[in-house]
Design a protein around this motif. Structure first.
Motif, PDB file in Angstrom:
ATOM      1  N   ASP A 261      85.375  31.394  91.368  1.00 43.41           N
ATOM      2  CA  ASP A 261      84.135  30.714  91.755  1.00 43.41           C
ATOM      3  C   ASP A 261      84.327  29.282  92.239  1.00 43.41           C
ATOM      4  N   ARG A 262      85.292  28.582  91.680  1.00 40.96           N
ATOM      5  CA  ARG A 262      85.456  27.172  92.029  1.00 40.96           C
ATOM      6  C   ARG A 262      86.473  27.019  93.164  1.00 40.96           C
ATOM      7  N   PRO A 263      86.128  26.270  94.185  1.00 43.32           N
ATOM      8  CA  PRO A 263      87.088  26.080  95.282  1.00 43.32           C
ATOM      9  C   PRO A 263      88.295  25.263  94.836  1.00 43.32           C
ATOM     10  N   VAL A 264      89.468  25.769  95.148  1.00 44.05           N
ATOM     11  CA  VAL A 264      90.727  25.090  94.838  1.00 44.05           C
ATOM     12  C   VAL A 264      91.538  25.014  96.133  1.00 44.05           C
ATOM     13  N   ARG A 265      92.105  23.877  96.391  1.00 42.63           N
ATOM     14  CA  ARG A 265      92.762  23.667  97.678  1.00 42.63           C
ATOM     15  C   ARG A 265      93.911  24.638  97.907  1.00 42.63           C
ATOM     16  N   VAL A 266      94.671  24.935  96.868  1.00 45.30           N
ATOM     17  CA  VAL A 266      95.842  25.797  97.052  1.00 45.30           C
ATOM     18  C   VAL A 266      95.488  27.282  97.020  1.00 45.30           C
ATOM     19  N   VAL A 267      94.216  27.607  96.788  1.00 44.14           N
ATOM     20  CA  VAL A 267      93.782  29.005  96.750  1.00 44.14           C
ATOM     21  C   VAL A 267      93.000  29.305  98.021  1.00 44.14           C
ATOM     22  N   ASP A 268      93.489  30.250  98.797  1.00 37.27           N
ATOM     23  CA  ASP A 268      92.821  30.656 100.027  1.00 37.27           C
ATOM     24  C   ASP A 268      91.429  31.211  99.697  1.00 37.27           C
ATOM     25  N   PRO A 269      90.376  30.791 100.447  1.00 34.26           N
ATOM     26  CA  PRO A 269      89.017  31.284 100.165  1.00 34.26           C
ATOM     27  C   PRO A 269      88.930  32.806 100.164  1.00 34.26           C
ATOM     28  N   GLU A 270      89.705  33.479 101.002  1.00 40.14           N
ATOM     29  CA  GLU A 270      89.659  34.936 101.025  1.00 40.14           C
ATOM     30  C   GLU A 270      90.231  35.538  99.744  1.00 40.14           C
ATOM     31  N   ILE A 271      91.155  34.798  99.122  1.00 44.23           N
ATOM     32  CA  ILE A 271      91.774  35.303  97.889  1.00 44.23           C
ATOM     33  C   ILE A 271      90.808  35.226  96.717  1.00 44.23           C
ATOM     34  N   GLN A 272      89.854  34.297  96.755  1.00 44.90           N
ATOM     35  CA  GLN A 272      88.926  34.145  95.635  1.00 44.90           C
ATOM     36  C   GLN A 272      88.149  35.427  95.371  1.00 44.90           C
ATOM     37  N   ALA A 273      87.798  36.157  96.421  1.00 50.12           N
ATOM     38  CA  ALA A 273      87.094  37.427  96.229  1.00 50.12           C
ATOM     39  C   ALA A 273      87.952  38.420  95.444  1.00 50.12           C
ATOM     40  N   TYR A 274      89.262  38.366  95.649  1.00 50.22           N
ATOM     41  CA  TYR A 274      90.162  39.260  94.911  1.00 50.22           C
ATOM     42  C   TYR A 274      90.217  38.892  93.435  1.00 50.22           C
ATOM     43  N   PHE A 275      90.105  37.606  93.145  1.00 51.73           N
ATOM     44  CA  PHE A 275      90.101  37.182  91.741  1.00 51.73           C
ATOM     45  C   PHE A 275      88.866  37.704  91.015  1.00 51.73           C
ATOM     46  N   ARG A 276      87.758  37.876  91.726  1.00 49.77           N
ATOM     47  CA  ARG A 276      86.564  38.453  91.096  1.00 49.77           C
ATOM     48  C   ARG A 276      86.839  39.888  90.650  1.00 49.77           C
ATOM     49  N   ASP A 277      87.578  40.610  91.462  1.00 49.88           N
ATOM     50  CA  ASP A 277      87.934  41.983  91.086  1.00 49.88           C
ATOM     51  C   ASP A 277      88.829  41.997  89.857  1.00 49.88           C
ATOM     52  N   VAL A 278      89.792  41.069  89.805  1.00 51.60           N
ATOM     53  CA  VAL A 278      90.666  40.975  88.631  1.00 51.60           C
ATOM     54  C   VAL A 278      89.849  40.618  87.397  1.00 51.60           C
ATOM     55  N   SER A 279      88.875  39.712  87.582  1.00 54.18           N
ATOM     56  CA  SER A 279      88.015  39.318  86.459  1.00 54.18           C
ATOM     57  C   SER A 279      87.223  40.510  85.935  1.00 54.18           C
ATOM     58  N   ASP A 280      86.768  41.378  86.826  1.00 52.61           N
ATOM     59  CA  ASP A 280      86.046  42.582  86.391  1.00 52.61           C
ATOM     60  C   ASP A 280      86.952  43.498  85.574  1.00 52.61           C
ATOM     61  N   HIS A 281      88.209  43.664  85.999  1.00 50.50           N
ATOM     62  CA  HIS A 281      89.154  44.488  85.245  1.00 50.50           C
ATOM     63  C   HIS A 281      89.438  43.875  83.869  1.00 50.50           C
ATOM     64  N   LEU A 282      89.532  42.537  83.841  1.00 50.29           N
ATOM     65  CA  LEU A 282      89.759  41.867  82.562  1.00 50.29           C
ATOM     66  C   LEU A 282      88.576  42.083  81.629  1.00 50.29           C
ATOM     67  N   LEU A 283      87.360  42.057  82.177  1.00 54.52           N
ATOM     68  CA  LEU A 283      86.175  42.285  81.353  1.00 54.52           C
ATOM     69  C   LEU A 283      86.210  43.679  80.741  1.00 54.52           C
ATOM     70  N   ARG A 284      86.671  44.645  81.512  1.00 57.26           N
ATOM     71  CA  ARG A 284      86.789  46.010  80.984  1.00 57.26           C
ATOM     72  C   ARG A 284      87.776  46.055  79.824  1.00 57.26           C
ATOM     73  N   ALA A 285      88.927  45.395  79.996  1.00 58.45           N
ATOM     74  CA  ALA A 285      89.921  45.366  78.914  1.00 58.45           C
ATOM     75  C   ALA A 285      89.367  44.666  77.688  1.00 58.45           C
ATOM     76  N   THR A 286      88.635  43.574  77.895  1.00 59.48           N
ATOM     77  CA  THR A 286      88.045  42.840  76.774  1.00 59.48           C
ATOM     78  C   THR A 286      87.046  43.703  76.019  1.00 59.48           C
ATOM     79  N   GLU A 287      86.221  44.429  76.747  1.00 62.64           N
ATOM     80  CA  GLU A 287      85.236  45.296  76.101  1.00 62.64           C
ATOM     81  C   GLU A 287      85.918  46.426  75.331  1.00 62.64           C
ATOM     82  N   GLN A 288      87.002  46.959  75.879  1.00 63.77           N
ATOM     83  CA  GLN A 288      87.725  48.012  75.177  1.00 63.77           C
ATOM     84  C   GLN A 288      88.315  47.496  73.870  1.00 63.77           C
ATOM     85  N   ILE A 289      88.878  46.301  73.912  1.00 65.35           N
ATOM     86  CA  ILE A 289      89.476  45.730  72.702  1.00 65.35           C
ATOM     87  C   ILE A 289      88.411  45.487  71.641  1.00 65.35           C
ATOM     88  N   ALA A 290      87.253  44.960  72.060  1.00 70.41           N
ATOM     89  CA  ALA A 290      86.156  44.741  71.108  1.00 70.41           C
ATOM     90  C   ALA A 290      85.689  46.068  70.509  1.00 70.41           C
TER      91      ALA A 290
END
Length: 375
Positions: A261-290
């Motif tokens: 979500d936060r703009p970072v100079r060394v992170v390409d804007p197109e790559i930020q959308a991919y991090f959202r997908d990774v965050s969704d996968h992490l949320l799934r893992a977190t919910e499974q652990i809980a």
């Protein structure tokens, strides 16, 4: 001599001038393959060092310092340097060459860090906890289920430095996968950062799937016919291993959201959308652990309830048999008092009568207890 070969000399020096001199001296040494996931054959912490231009691997064999300077001047491409458990002395020259912050360098060398993403000027420093499932034939109270390690990533405009701790989590296959997608790799160092984050989170999901199989087995054993005899130590061991997995997964939630979500100079804007997908996968893992944690609590409570029920059944059986045995004990106690004027002592049918009364009384008590489920 490859650029990675020259880099072995870099890891032991703290000044760039010394780096050039040692690199030139090292050109006469034979080429060594450093793609092994652990330490290199020469004992250095360097695993691999590659330059990429427009998403393609650039020719190697140059001096590392010259290559870095050329990449900086051209503004195209980047250097990906991989290390495995470097010491302070080995990392000193690299830290000076790439102008890494001392605090980040200390974290990368010492390891045992909490997952995080920090910014130091123009450099991004990320820490990921890697996990792997430890195969075992049978889960016991001492079985190791989850093994953890760490990957630290320094990301700049013209470089990516990965520092790996632990004997698992090799990035060799990940590097090959990235090199097969030149368009993604051409987006720069942030593409490597995303690939590493995605690789680590995918491992989380794989481990949670494997842990679920262990939990299912424990659950089946607890609710089996002799579930009260199941070893509760296995449940506690799974909870401890699940806690280790939780420490690796849960703290990464906030850093991934920041990268998405936060703009970072060394992170390409197109790559930020991919991090959202990774965050969704992490949320799934977190919910499974809980969910696993809650399930293990329920299994443990069910096991304790089964033990209590089994103890109550044992006490009822003991009480029932004690009542049955009390009848002949009482009768024999009365007729064993040796008084002279006790009735039926000299009667011919006294003994058979007493035995019959005792037998009938015991049989009635036994059938009554059996009918009520006490025996």
């Amino acid at each position: 001599m490859t650029m990675a070969g020259n880099l072995r000399k870099v890891t032991g020096l703290g000044r760039v001038g010394g780096l050039r001199k040692v690199a030139r001296l090292g050109r006469r040494r034979a080429r060594v393959d450093l793609s092994h996931p652990a330490r290199s054959p020469l004992g250095s912490s360097v695993v691999n060092c590659v330059t990429y231009q427009d998403g393609l691997r650039a020719p190697v064999g140059e001096d590392l310092v010259d290559t870095v300077e050329r990449v900086r001047k051209s503004g195209h491409g980047f250097v990906w340097l991989g290390l495995h458990e470097p010491t302070n002395d080995e990392f000193a020259g690299i830290a000076e060459l790439f102008d890494l912050h001392p605090l980040a360098v200390e974290d990368a060398v010492e390891a045992h860090q909490r997952p995080k993403v920090e910014r130091y000027g123009e450099t991004l420093f990320a820490v990921f906890k890697t996990v792997c499932y430890v195969e075992h034939e049978e889960l016991t109270a001492t079985s190791e289920v989850v093994n953890t390690g760490e990957i630290m990533v320094f990301v700049g405009q013209e470089f990516v430095i990965t520092v790996r701790h632990g004997r698992h989590g090799s990035l060799g296959p990940l590097r090959e996968e990235l090199e097969s997608d030149a368009a993604q790799l051409a987006k720069g160092p942030s593409a490597v950062l995303h690939a590493i984050a995605d690789h680590v989170v995918d491992d989380y999901l794989n481990v949670t799937d494997a842990v679920q199989a262990d939990i299912d087995q424990v659950e089946a054993d607890v609710f089996a016919e002799n579930g009260a005899r199941a070893d509760p130590g296995r449940i506690y061991q799974l909870k401890r291993e699940l806690l280790e997995l939780k420490r690796a997964v849960v703290p990464l939630k906030r850093p991934l959201l920041d990268l998405a979500d936060r703009p970072v100079r060394v992170v390409d804007p197109e790559i930020q959308a991919y991090f959202r997908d990774v965050s969704d996968h992490l949320l799934r893992a977190t919910e499974q652990i809980a969910a696993f944690d809650e399930l293990l609590n329920s299994i443990l409570q069910a096991h304790l309830a089964q033990v209590t029920v089994a103890q109550n059944e044992d006490m009822r059986k003991i009480t029932a048999w004690a009542a049955v045995i009390a009848v002949p004990t009482m009768v024999c106690g009365v007729y064993g008092m040796n008084f002279d004027h006790m009735p039926e002592l000299h009667w011919r049918f006294g003994y058979p009568l007493v035995i019959g009364v005792i037998s009938v009384a015991c049989l009635v008590l036994y059938r009554g207890f059996r009918r009520n489920g006490w025996l």
